[in-house]
Design a protein around this motif. Structure first.
Motif: not given
Length: 237
Positions: A149-150, A152-153, A156-157
């Motif tokens: 999840e990290i 992905k974040e 995505e940023s």
């Protein structure tokens, strides 16, 4: 992203205007043990030997953790980091020592299982494998636990699809390195590979992404056009 991948460094190196040495993400223990204690003349010999075989048409990467990725490397030439910058125009990131290739754009397909490290302040040593599905040269899905999840974040940023590009296949060849959560020793750790995503200008590519992020996979095997270069972390050439 390291200055190693910047246009400024690339252009000045091409013109033989500097010898570049990267020293970011260091820790005191790195001066006492590990990769910096290597005989870099011997490391250079290993890199030169392996590089003769680290090219061809089709590259298949597998790992004991489940990675299975195939891509074209046709026309791409090896890029070296000897861990030293002896000649004008050379660049290094000691104690990293590697030979790397840039996959041909849009050709990588399969699964990456990231189980070593991702040198980033929010990640580093990976506790739970991160699964990255790859289709036509780009990561299309990221699966796993908290660290997935990290990742992905982080990606995505950027709000830029180029950060998902499979940019580099960097084979670590300094046998004094070990995974410790720091960029240079992790990327140069023997028997492992880092798959870089994002910018690939340094590897014969054309993707000028705002990011180049390396992800280390452990205990890998490499098959280039039917020749086994490494088998579960053991060098065969």
């Amino acid at each position: 992203m390291s200055l190693y991948h910047s246009k400024a460094r690339l252009e000045t190196s091409k013109k033989n205007r500097l010898r570049w040495v990267g020293l970011q993400d260091y820790a005191l223990h790195m001066f006492e043990e590990g990769g910096l204690t290597a005989d870099f003349n011997e490391v250079e010999k290993v890199i030169n030997r392996v590089s003769k075989f680290y090219q061809g048409d089709t590259f298949r990467l597998t790992s004991t953790g489940g990675t299975d990725l195939t891509c074209s490397i046709k026309g791409r030439k090896p890029v070296f980091d000897y861990g030293t910058s002896k000649t004008p125009g050379s660049a290094s990131f000691p104690p990293n020592a590697e030979v790397a290739l840039g996959p041909v754009e849009d050709t990588a397909n399969g699964l990456l299982v990231i189980d070593g490290s991702i040198p980033h302040p929010k990640l580093n040593l990976i506790e739970e494998p991160i699964y990255c599905d790859v289709k036509d040269g780009y990561i299309t899905e990221i699966r796993g636990g908290r660290e997935a999840e990290i990742l992905k974040e982080i990606l995505e940023s950027y709000n830029d699809p180029s950060v998902y590009n499979i940019a580099e296949l960097g084979l670590g060849l300094n046998d004094k390195n070990y995974l410790c959560g720091h960029m240079a020793p992790d990327e140069g750790s023997f028997g492992n590979i880092h798959v870089g995503i994002g910018k690939n200008l340094n590897f014969g590519g054309v993707i000028d992404s705002p990011l180049h992020l390396d992800m280390v996979i452990k205990e890998i095997s490499i098959d280039i056009d039917g020749l086994i270069l490494m088998d579960r972390g053991v060098l065969k050439v």
